[in-house]
Design an enzyme around this catalytic site. Structure first.
Site, PDB file in Angstrom:
ATOM      1  N   ARG A 102       0.819  -1.226   0.000  1.00  0.00           N
ATOM      2  CA  ARG A 102       0.000   0.000   0.000  1.00  0.00           C
ATOM      3  C   ARG A 102       0.849   1.270   0.000  1.00  0.00           C
ATOM      4  NH1 ARG A 102      -5.652  -0.838   1.769  1.00  0.00           N
ATOM      5  NH2 ARG A 102      -6.122  -2.729   0.629  1.00  0.00           N
ATOM      6  N   ARG A 134      -3.404   6.517   1.131  1.00  0.00           N
ATOM      7  CA  ARG A 134      -3.957   7.735   1.738  1.00  0.00           C
ATOM      8  C   ARG A 134      -3.044   8.446   2.725  1.00  0.00           C
ATOM      9  NH1 ARG A 134      -9.258   4.555   3.268  1.00  0.00           N
ATOM     10  NH2 ARG A 134      -7.615   2.992   3.160  1.00  0.00           N
ATOM     11  N   ARG A 188      -6.333  11.199  -6.101  1.00  0.00           N
ATOM     12  CA  ARG A 188      -7.584  10.483  -5.938  1.00  0.00           C
ATOM     13  C   ARG A 188      -8.776  11.442  -6.037  1.00  0.00           C
ATOM     14  NH1 ARG A 188      -9.823   7.574  -0.572  1.00  0.00           N
ATOM     15  NH2 ARG A 188     -11.928   7.786  -1.294  1.00  0.00           N
ATOM     16  N   ASP A 210      -6.790  -3.052  -7.550  1.00  0.00           N
ATOM     17  CA  ASP A 210      -7.331  -3.704  -6.358  1.00  0.00           C
ATOM     18  C   ASP A 210      -7.654  -5.159  -6.671  1.00  0.00           C
ATOM     19  OD1 ASP A 210      -8.348  -2.823  -3.509  1.00  0.00           O
ATOM     20  OD2 ASP A 210      -9.739  -4.338  -4.258  1.00  0.00           O
ATOM     21  N   TYR A 223     -14.914 -12.251  -0.189  1.00  0.00           N
ATOM     22  CA  TYR A 223     -15.661 -11.011  -0.476  1.00  0.00           C
ATOM     23  C   TYR A 223     -16.867 -11.297  -1.371  1.00  0.00           C
ATOM     24  CZ  TYR A 223     -11.811  -8.436   1.626  1.00  0.00           C
ATOM     25  OH  TYR A 223     -10.893  -7.954   2.514  1.00  0.00           O
TER      26      TYR A 223
HETATM   27  O1  CP3 Z   1      -0.086  -2.313  -2.327  1.00  0.00           O
HETATM   28  C1  CP3 Z   1      -0.477  -1.441  -3.125  1.00  0.00           C
HETATM   29  O2  CP3 Z   1      -0.317  -0.224  -2.931  1.00  0.00           O
HETATM   30  C2  CP3 Z   1      -1.071  -1.877  -4.443  1.00  0.00           C
HETATM   31  C3  CP3 Z   1      -2.471  -1.615  -4.610  1.00  0.00           C
HETATM   32  C4  CP3 Z   1      -3.418  -2.416  -3.741  1.00  0.00           C
HETATM   33  C5  CP3 Z   1      -4.611  -1.885  -3.187  1.00  0.00           C
HETATM   34  N1  CP3 Z   1      -5.288  -2.907  -2.608  1.00  0.00           N
HETATM   35  C6  CP3 Z   1      -5.024  -0.483  -3.247  1.00  0.00           C
HETATM   36  C7  CP3 Z   1      -6.096  -0.022  -2.361  1.00  0.00           C
HETATM   37  C8  CP3 Z   1      -3.373  -3.770  -3.416  1.00  0.00           C
HETATM   38  C9  CP3 Z   1      -2.293  -4.798  -3.686  1.00  0.00           C
HETATM   39  C10 CP3 Z   1      -4.582  -4.056  -2.711  1.00  0.00           C
HETATM   40  C11 CP3 Z   1      -4.903  -5.413  -2.242  1.00  0.00           C
HETATM   41  C12 CP3 Z   1      -6.155  -5.627  -1.531  1.00  0.00           C
HETATM   42  N2  CP3 Z   1      -7.350  -5.013  -1.715  1.00  0.00           N
HETATM   43  C13 CP3 Z   1      -6.314  -6.628  -0.563  1.00  0.00           C
HETATM   44  C14 CP3 Z   1      -5.259  -7.621  -0.142  1.00  0.00           C
HETATM   45  C15 CP3 Z   1      -4.198  -7.031   0.696  1.00  0.00           C
HETATM   46  C16 CP3 Z   1      -4.656  -6.571   2.042  1.00  0.00           C
HETATM   47  O3  CP3 Z   1      -4.562  -5.365   2.277  1.00  0.00           O
HETATM   48  O4  CP3 Z   1      -5.062  -7.428   2.842  1.00  0.00           O
HETATM   49  C17 CP3 Z   1      -7.634  -6.555  -0.113  1.00  0.00           C
HETATM   50  C18 CP3 Z   1      -8.262  -7.432   0.957  1.00  0.00           C
HETATM   51  C19 CP3 Z   1      -8.295  -5.547  -0.863  1.00  0.00           C
HETATM   52  C20 CP3 Z   1      -9.717  -5.142  -0.805  1.00  0.00           C
HETATM   53  C21 CP3 Z   1      -9.833  -3.757  -0.354  1.00  0.00           C
HETATM   54  N3  CP3 Z   1      -9.516  -2.671  -1.123  1.00  0.00           N
HETATM   55  C22 CP3 Z   1     -10.300  -3.299   0.895  1.00  0.00           C
HETATM   56  C23 CP3 Z   1     -10.719  -4.205   2.033  1.00  0.00           C
HETATM   57  C24 CP3 Z   1     -10.244  -1.908   0.849  1.00  0.00           C
HETATM   58  C25 CP3 Z   1     -10.757  -0.953   1.885  1.00  0.00           C
HETATM   59  C26 CP3 Z   1      -9.844  -0.902   3.033  1.00  0.00           C
HETATM   60  C27 CP3 Z   1      -9.231   0.458   3.115  1.00  0.00           C
HETATM   61  O5  CP3 Z   1      -8.004   0.524   3.302  1.00  0.00           O
HETATM   62  O6  CP3 Z   1      -9.990   1.436   3.018  1.00  0.00           O
HETATM   63  C28 CP3 Z   1      -9.706  -1.526  -0.396  1.00  0.00           C
HETATM   64  C29 CP3 Z   1      -9.445  -0.153  -0.865  1.00  0.00           C
HETATM   65  C30 CP3 Z   1      -8.058   0.147  -1.305  1.00  0.00           C
HETATM   66  N4  CP3 Z   1      -7.279  -0.645  -2.098  1.00  0.00           N
HETATM   67  C31 CP3 Z   1      -7.338   1.336  -1.020  1.00  0.00           C
HETATM   68  C32 CP3 Z   1      -6.113   1.249  -1.690  1.00  0.00           C
HETATM   69  C33 CP3 Z   1      -5.020   2.280  -1.755  1.00  0.00           C
HETATM   70  C34 CP3 Z   1      -7.860   2.512  -0.228  1.00  0.00           C
HETATM   71  C35 CP3 Z   1      -8.744   3.228  -1.197  1.00  0.00           C
HETATM   72  C36 CP3 Z   1      -8.913   4.690  -0.947  1.00  0.00           C
HETATM   73  O7  CP3 Z   1      -8.136   5.485  -1.496  1.00  0.00           O
HETATM   74  O8  CP3 Z   1      -9.877   4.999  -0.236  1.00  0.00           O
END
Ligand code: CP3
Length: 344
Positions: free
Chosen positions: A25, A29, A38, A75, A152
């Site tokens: 990540r 944010r 964003r 994602d 999910y």
């Molecule tokens: O690592 C990276 O920066 C690469 C991009 C990436 C994202 N999500 C961007 C993201 C990767 C590899 C993921 C993987 C992901 N997404 C997983 C597996 C890894 C983990 O974290 O366990 C899962 C379970 C998801 C599903 C997901 N996407 C959730 C549960 C959420 C919400 C949680 C949160 O942090 O708000 C997301 C959103 C998400 N994916 C964000 C980002 C940068 C936040 C989005 C935003 O800008 O609001």
């Protein structure tokens, strides 16, 4: 292999004096420049599908910190969306999806060959990045592992204990296994296209692997990872694969050998010393600083960072966090972590 790419060298099994670094990540944010881009995109999913802006946020942490790897900004839930599932994000709550729990809903998913229509912008992001990244920076593509994505799809949202997915497994194993098989097949095609577009490594995120025990862990975490890894290596000889069966505990032991993965990413529920003894003899390892240190900083951040580098210096190691950096992290702490590793 480009010898400047320290991540590829670690994945090939080389021990390095200073481990290469990236962070899960890392585009997120906690960075003001991410929040600005964003806002320009409108929302998170629009950002994922806007190739120019997705490439821009991928590059932001590379410019700011000089990480050794960039991870494609996308994602894990885009793949089920490409299979026809409705997906949206509730502000402050996380992902929501239409559920897939019956034979009819499984049969109603889009054909694997049709996923690329939705996912083409993601491949375009990869192409832009492979042109624009510095020559020493490795580009990592990724997908969710079938079990984690299925949790999910079955619940229609994130869950603490993956209860609905475990319930479907108990009540209708044929549908449950059918969902995992569909995801396994589609994940191979999705990652294959990322590799063709320029991804130099792929990572499989199995964030909820830790809730699978015993035989279930083998059938639903290890076997799909093995199938995906072997199919990708067959089509793209030499492509390195990082597996992240998060919170697998003793399941980490032997995971690389059994799946063919080149590197095991490790969460922070196990110690680096244990990893050095039990996992690193078989493969490169990646991890495993607790992401809370990026919030709290101070002496603990420095002590823990040094401890991990020291514990894993006897073999191939890529420094990373145990899980994604959180929005409340202080960007200065990331720089302190990097300085500590590179000055050690
Ligand atoms: O690592 C990276 O920066 C690469 C991009 C990436 C994202 N999500 C961007 C993201 C990767 C590899 C993921 C993987 C992901 N997404 C997983 C597996 C890894 C983990 O974290 O366990 C899962 C379970 C998801 C599903 C997901 N996407 C959730 C549960 C959420 C919400 C949680 C949160 O942090 O708000 C997301 C959103 C998400 N994916 C964000 C980002 C940068 C936040 C989005 C935003 O800008 O609001």
């Amino acid at each position: 292999m480009n010898k400047d790419k320290t991540i590829l060298r670690a994945l090939a099994g080389e021990r390095q004096e200073t481990p290469p670094i990236w962070m899960m990540r890392q585009a997120g944010r906690y960075l003001p420049e991410y929040r600005a881009t964003r806002a320009e995109a409108g929302d998170f999913l629009s950002l994922c599908y806007n190739s120019e802006l997705a490439a821009e946020v991928t590059l932001q942490p590379i410019r700011r910190y000089g990480f050794d790897a960039a991870i494609l900004f996308a994602d894990i839930l885009l793949l089920p969306q490409a299979l026809g599932v409705d997906l949206w994000f509730e502000t402050g709550e996380g992902p929501r999806m239409s559920t897939t729990t019956t034979a009819d809903e499984l049969a109603g998913l889009r054909a694997t060959a049709d996923i690329h229509e939705t996912l083409n912008p993601i491949y375009e992001t990869v192409r832009i990045l492979s042109r624009e990244l510095p020559r020493e920076t490795t580009l990592i593509g990724f997908a969710g592992a079938p079990w984690t994505v299925a949790t999910y799809m079955i619940a229609g949202r994130g869950t603490k204990d993956q209860g609905p997915a475990h319930a479907l497994k108990a009540e209708n194993r044929a549908v449950f296994e059918g969902i995992l098989d569909r995801l396994t097949e589609a994940t191979i095609e999705y990652l294959s296209k990322q590799i063709e577009a320029g991804a130099e490594v792929v990572k499989l995120f199995d964030s909820w692997a830790g809730s699978l025990k015993g035989d279930d862990f083998v059938k639903y975490a290890l076997n799909p990872a093995a199938k995906i890894t072997q199919a990708l290596k067959h089509r793209h000889p030499g492509i390195p694969v990082i597996a992240f069966p998060r919170e697998a505990g003793e399941g980490y032991v032997g995971f690389a050998k059994a799946t063919g993965a080149d590197c095991i990413a490790i969460d922070n529920s196990v110690s680096a010393e244990w990893v050095a003894q039990n996992v690193q003899p078989d493969s490169c390892v990646q991890g495993n600083l607790a992401s809370s240190h990026m919030v709290t900083g101070g002496d603990d951040l420095i002590i823990e960072t040094k401890r991990i580098v020291n514990a894993l210096k006897g073999g191939p190691h890529i420094f990373n966090l145990g899980h994604g950096i959180t929005p409340d992290a202080n960007p200065d702490n990331v720089q302190i972590m990097i300085n500590t590793i590179r000055e050690a």
